[in-house]
Design a protein around this motif. Structure first.
Motif, PDB file in Angstrom:
ATOM      1  N   LEU A   6     -81.535  79.984 -37.594  1.00  0.00           N
ATOM      2  CA  LEU A   6     -80.834  80.161 -38.871  1.00  0.00           C
ATOM      3  C   LEU A   6     -79.330  80.144 -38.679  1.00  0.00           C
ATOM      4  O   LEU A   6     -78.592  79.582 -39.502  1.00  0.00           O
ATOM      5  N   ALA A   7     -78.856  80.770 -37.585  1.00  0.00           N
ATOM      6  CA  ALA A   7     -77.411  80.770 -37.323  1.00  0.00           C
ATOM      7  C   ALA A   7     -76.903  79.355 -37.095  1.00  0.00           C
ATOM      8  O   ALA A   7     -75.794  78.996 -37.531  1.00  0.00           O
ATOM      9  N   LYS A   8     -77.692  78.542 -36.410  1.00  0.00           N
ATOM     10  CA  LYS A   8     -77.295  77.151 -36.162  1.00  0.00           C
ATOM     11  C   LYS A   8     -77.164  76.377 -37.472  1.00  0.00           C
ATOM     12  O   LYS A   8     -76.247  75.563 -37.650  1.00  0.00           O
ATOM     13  N   GLU A   9     -78.113  76.645 -38.431  1.00  0.00           N
ATOM     14  CA  GLU A   9     -78.048  75.960 -39.716  1.00  0.00           C
ATOM     15  C   GLU A   9     -76.841  76.397 -40.529  1.00  0.00           C
ATOM     16  O   GLU A   9     -76.272  75.608 -41.279  1.00  0.00           O
ATOM     17  N   LYS A  10     -76.450  77.690 -40.416  1.00  0.00           N
ATOM     18  CA  LYS A  10     -75.324  78.206 -41.194  1.00  0.00           C
ATOM     19  C   LYS A  10     -73.971  77.974 -40.531  1.00  0.00           C
ATOM     20  O   LYS A  10     -72.944  78.304 -41.100  1.00  0.00           O
ATOM     21  N   LEU A  11     -74.001  77.451 -39.301  1.00  0.00           N
ATOM     22  CA  LEU A  11     -72.752  77.340 -38.539  1.00  0.00           C
ATOM     23  C   LEU A  11     -71.725  76.482 -39.263  1.00  0.00           C
ATOM     24  O   LEU A  11     -70.530  76.819 -39.297  1.00  0.00           O
ATOM     25  N   ALA A  12     -72.141  75.389 -39.893  1.00  0.00           N
ATOM     26  CA  ALA A  12     -71.178  74.479 -40.531  1.00  0.00           C
ATOM     27  C   ALA A  12     -70.735  75.004 -41.893  1.00  0.00           C
ATOM     28  O   ALA A  12     -69.541  74.953 -42.227  1.00  0.00           O
TER      29      ALA A  12
END
Length: 437
Positions: free
Chosen positions: A272-278
């Protein structure tokens, strides 16, 4: 005090040496010696007949199965002897292992019986017991009957006057009516006193005679020490296998419910953090920070699990430092004393550590103690672990308790667990392990 429940005062107890001639044990042992004669005659005649018949027929094919059948009959008679010893002597001798045939069929059974040392020991018992049974029968019956007869001499002396026309027992006579008789009050008193001594000594004589029978029954009709040891090792192996399987299930459960579940959740959070990173860097940073904390917790759980399998400090530094670290995690203050010149075998060292760990956990959970001690030392070829506390006591190794399982695990390696825990305390539990350094 309520008198309805008050204990009645006991009268003076009869001394053992005075009550022994009337005790059930004495009469049961005497009955055993009395029955030994007919039993031994039966077994001796059977054994000689079997040996003679089997040996005589060995020139034909019939000799081998006849001898095997005779040995099987000896084993059956040995079973009767064990039952007789159990009923009259209180000697509980286990039945020996049955003859196990390596191949099916009559010839397999014949070969198993002939190769069985138990069968031949039963035959040897049938032969050797005969002379001893004759001696013990004659001696015990004579000693016992003479003692009671002399003791009761004043009651039956009148029979000499009534039927033999003499004043009493004749000690000497010349055949012409002259002789020495036990007829004066002093003679009668001496005779009765001598009978009393024989009667009082009779129980100990009879018990001594039956001791020989106990040795013969136990040594020749019971299982051999090797067979007993093999059976014990098979039982211990089963305990070890069950314990290992239980430990594996515990480790699997701890991994599945603890670190594995936490790592799975961590992987999802990082995804989830990877998806929200941008689109939301700040939220992603918070999620990564939370994941970092989860990683630390998972690592600690894995360390605790590894410590439960085999702590690194035990491998690197030995029992002393490992037990000191262990006691520091106990909720009760523990004083640790380890007096060992060198380290025992690694397996024994591990068992000693986990034994101490389980005992200290019991102190923390159940003892209601304010202090405890842990002492480890070596005596001869044994490693001793003693855990004591000042709690409420009441610990026992009854079925279903943790101490019962611990006792079984120690027994599997020839160890021993001794529990001294009266209600009200204090509690002292000693574990003995073989050194095997």
């Amino acid at each position: 005090m309520d008198t309805a429940y008050a204990a009645h005062p006991r009268g003076p107890r009869v001394p053992v040496w005075l009550s022994a001639p009337f005790s059930g044990r004495t009469w049961r042992e005497f009955l055993y010696l009395f029955l030994s004669l007919p039993m031994s005659v039966l077994m001796f005649v059977y054994a000689i007949t079997v040996i003679s018949l089997g040996a005589g027929l060995l020139v034909t094919f019939l000799g081998i199965p006849v001898l095997a059948g005779g040995l099987a009959g000896s084993r059956a008679l040995g079973g009767l002897e064990r039952a007789r010893a159990r009923a009259l002597l209180g000697l509980d001798v286990a039945d020996p292992e049955p003859a196990r045939a390596s191949k099916p069929g009559l010839m397999g059974w014949v070969g198993a019986v002939l190769k069985s040392g138990v069968s031949w020991r039963h035959l040897v018992y049938s032969v050797l017991h005969m002379p001893w049974a004759v001696f013990s029968f004659v001696f015990s019956v004579t000693f016992w009957s003479v003692g009671w007869a002399l003791l009761a001499y004043p009651l039956w002396r009148w029979t000499f006057l009534a039927y033999l026309d003499q004043p009493g027992i004749q000690m000497w006579g010349d055949g012409r009516g002259n002789g020495i008789y036990l007829d004066t009050p002093a003679d009668i008193g001496f005779t009765s006193g001598l009978g009393l001594l024989l009667v009082l000594a009779g129980p100990w004589v009879i018990h001594g005679l039956t001791q020989v029978d106990r040795v013969m029954v136990h040594g020749l009709l019971g299982p051999s020490s090797l067979a007993t040891r093999v059976s014990q090792l098979e039982s211990d192996r089963g305990v070890v296998v069950d314990t290992a399987a239980a430990d594996l299930r515990r480790i699997e459960r701890d991994l599945h419910d603890g670190a594995q579940a936490r790592l799975a959740a961590l992987a999802m959070d990082l995804g989830l953090a990877k998806e929200k990173l941008a689109e939301d860097p700040e939220a992603a940073a918070r999620m990564v920070d939370e994941a970092h904390g989860e990683v630390k917790i998972a690592l600690q759980e894995l360390r605790d699990l590894a410590r439960g399998i085999h702590p690194a400090i035990l491998t690197d530094r030995g029992l002393g430092p490992a037990l000191s670290a262990l006691s520091a995690r106990c909720t009760v203050p523990v004083t640790v004393t380890v007096d060992l010149d060198h380290r025992p075998a690694a397996a024994i060292e591990g068992i000693a550590y986990f034994t101490a760990s389980e005992l200290l956990q019991n102190v923390s959970r159940h003892a209601r103690a304010t202090s405890a001690t842990l002492d480890v030392w070596r005596t001869a070829d044994r490693l001793m672990v003693l855990v004591a506390d000042n709690g409420g006591g009441g610990a026992h190794t009854g079925s279903g308790t943790g101490l019962a399982g611990l006792a079984e695990r120690l027994d599997a390696v020839d160890g021993l667990l001794i529990v001294d825990s009266p209600v009200g305390g204090p509690t002292s539990i000693t574990a003995e392990l073989p050194w095997r350094g």
